[in-house]
Design a protein around this motif. Structure first.
Motif, PDB file in Angstrom:
ATOM      1  N   ALA A  50       0.801  -1.217   0.000  1.00 42.35           N
ATOM      2  CA  ALA A  50       0.000   0.000   0.000  1.00 42.35           C
ATOM      3  C   ALA A  50       0.844   1.281   0.000  1.00 42.35           C
ATOM      4  CB  ALA A  50      -0.928   0.000   1.210  1.00 42.35           C
ATOM      5  N   PHE A  51       2.166   1.155  -0.096  1.00 39.75           N
ATOM      6  CA  PHE A  51       2.974   2.370   0.012  1.00 39.75           C
ATOM      7  C   PHE A  51       2.721   3.282  -1.188  1.00 39.75           C
ATOM      8  CE2 PHE A  51       5.689   1.038  -3.314  1.00 39.75           C
ATOM      9  CZ  PHE A  51       6.625   2.029  -3.569  1.00 39.75           C
ATOM     10  N   LYS A  52       2.947   4.582  -0.972  1.00 41.48           N
ATOM     11  CA  LYS A  52       2.688   5.565  -2.014  1.00 41.48           C
ATOM     12  C   LYS A  52       4.004   6.015  -2.643  1.00 41.48           C
ATOM     13  CE  LYS A  52      -1.592   7.402  -0.043  1.00 41.48           C
ATOM     14  NZ  LYS A  52      -2.295   8.625   0.459  1.00 41.48           N
ATOM     15  N   LEU A  53       3.999   6.120  -3.968  1.00 41.79           N
ATOM     16  CA  LEU A  53       5.167   6.635  -4.659  1.00 41.79           C
ATOM     17  C   LEU A  53       5.303   8.123  -4.373  1.00 41.79           C
ATOM     18  CD1 LEU A  53       4.874   5.018  -8.209  1.00 41.79           C
ATOM     19  CD2 LEU A  53       6.465   4.391  -6.390  1.00 41.79           C
ATOM     20  N   GLN A  54       6.485   8.531  -3.972  1.00 46.09           N
ATOM     21  CA  GLN A  54       6.780   9.943  -3.748  1.00 46.09           C
ATOM     22  C   GLN A  54       7.882  10.337  -4.731  1.00 46.09           C
ATOM     23  OE1 GLN A  54       5.128  11.872  -1.632  1.00 46.09           O
ATOM     24  NE2 GLN A  54       3.913  10.266  -0.653  1.00 46.09           N
ATOM     25  N   ALA A  83      11.445   8.104  -7.472  1.00 46.79           N
ATOM     26  CA  ALA A  83      10.907   7.717  -6.172  1.00 46.79           C
ATOM     27  C   ALA A  83      11.896   6.762  -5.520  1.00 46.79           C
ATOM     28  CB  ALA A  83       9.541   7.049  -6.328  1.00 46.79           C
ATOM     29  N   TYR A 130      12.965   4.338  -2.134  1.00 46.14           N
ATOM     30  CA  TYR A 130      12.510   3.614  -0.943  1.00 46.14           C
ATOM     31  C   TYR A 130      13.690   2.840  -0.382  1.00 46.14           C
ATOM     32  CZ  TYR A 130       9.761   0.560   2.085  1.00 46.14           C
ATOM     33  OH  TYR A 130       9.261  -0.110   3.171  1.00 46.14           O
ATOM     34  N   ARG A 170       0.191   2.257 -10.778  1.00 52.11           N
ATOM     35  CA  ARG A 170       1.435   2.974 -10.481  1.00 52.11           C
ATOM     36  C   ARG A 170       2.167   3.359 -11.773  1.00 52.11           C
ATOM     37  NH1 ARG A 170       2.703  -0.863  -5.530  1.00 52.11           N
ATOM     38  NH2 ARG A 170       1.817   0.403  -3.848  1.00 52.11           N
ATOM     39  N   LYS A 176       0.427   6.307 -13.173  1.00 53.17           N
ATOM     40  CA  LYS A 176       0.724   7.520 -12.408  1.00 53.17           C
ATOM     41  C   LYS A 176       2.079   8.106 -12.794  1.00 53.17           C
ATOM     42  CE  LYS A 176       1.674   9.181  -7.720  1.00 53.17           C
ATOM     43  NZ  LYS A 176       1.705   8.856  -6.271  1.00 53.17           N
TER      44      LYS A 176
END
Length: 324
Positions: A5-9, A57, A59, A97, A100
């Motif tokens: 569920a992590f969001k791309l930043q 992005a 992580y 994703r 996006k």
């Protein structure tokens, strides 16, 4: 692995991000690792010669998504194409994703005034192509990415290179690396020959003709280009052909950077002889394989590649979508 569920930043890149983006791209095909030094150079050239945007992005210290977009410095009456390159790491990839990340590039191109977005994707990257197809991207052209086994084809390459040298001598054509050429005007002559040659490469997107200074920086400030591996053909005082290797600095495999001849000498086997010289040299310096990328509508160079023994890795599809 990031949680589902992590969001791309996405944030703007710096040149130092070339290393983690090269790592990300290398994961897509471990047989073709990206060289971070070379990627950094291409980013610098894009910033100098075009308008460009890049976002990444990150992580846990690694890049998980990247998008780059760029366009030529358009002339007022020119069709406005822009390229977009989205990449999402496989363990976090989803259609949503990928879309996006792609749309970040598209939105930037649209704001710049681009009329058509262009994406180049390997045909075997089926997930990416399925999303692009769903969003309305349509195939315009194909490239052929091929690989030559320098070990298995060693005898053929070395033998044909020697035969080609003899034929060139009979025609009065000399072949040698540009590093061995004493002519003080050699780069200017090579520039004029390459500009003429590249105008005949099949394309839908208009070419931007570099000035001499831009061209020399683009090619010979490139850390992957060595003058002693950039072959030229001379017919009298004229430089009439070239073929050069793009060699990895940190990691990766060599690619043929360019092969072309002047229009006036085509049909004499000069491009073929140059390419065999370049491949023979690649064998001598210890490379075991070389790749090349050629437009599917360029039969002369494809015939040479087939004769040499290149095997198709994957077609690369050029896809277009109207942004207006």
């Amino acid at each position: 692995m990031p949680e589902a569920a992590f969001k791309l930043q996405l944030r703007p890149t710096t040149l130092d991000d070339a290393e983690i983006v090269a790592d990300l791209e290398s994961l897509r095909d471990p047989t073709e690792p990206r060289d971070p030094v070379l990627l950094r150079h291409w980013w610098q050239m894009g910033d100098e010669l075009e308008k460009s945007m890049r976002r990444v992005a990150v992580y846990d210290g690694a890049a998980v998504a990247y998008v780059g977009a760029s366009h030529e410095l358009w002339k007022p009456d020119e069709k406005r194409f822009g390229t977009v390159r989205p990449v999402v790491r496989s363990d976090v990839w989803s259609g949503a994703r990928y879309t996006k990340v792609l749309k970040v590039g598209e939105d930037w191109l649209r704001a710049e005034g681009a009329a058509t977005a262009v994406a180049h994707v390997r045909q075997d990257f089926k997930q990416d192509i399925a999303v692009l197809d769903h969003l309305g991207y349509v195939e315009d052209r194909q490239m052929r990415m091929s690989e030559l086994d320098l070990v298995g084809r060693r005898a053929h390459i070395l033998g044909t290179a020697e035969e080609s040298r003899r034929k060139m001598r009979e025609q009065g054509v000399s072949l040698h690396p540009i590093s061995e050429d004493p002519d003080p005007d050699k780069f200017r002559k090579l520039y004029e020959m390459m500009i003429e040659s590249e105008r005949d490469i099949p394309t839908t997107i208009p070419w931007h003709t570099l000035t001499f200074d831009e061209w020399r920086r683009f090619w010979f400030d490139n850390p992957a280009i060595r003058e002693d591996r950039f072959w030229i053909a001379r017919d009298g005082d004229a430089i009439v052909g070239t073929s050069g290797l793009d060699c990895p600095v940190v990691r990766g495999i060599p690619w043929t950077a360019y092969t072309g001849t002047s229009r006036s000498v085509r049909g004499r086997g000069i491009a073929r002889a140059l390419k065999y010289e370049s491949m023979a040299q690649a064998i001598q310096v210890g490379y075991t394989r070389v790749r090349t990328n050629n437009d599917a509508d360029n039969p002369p160079i494809l015939r040479i590649n087939n004769e040499m023994g290149y095997e198709l890795v994957s077609p690369v599809i050029e896809l277009h979508r109207r942004l207006d």
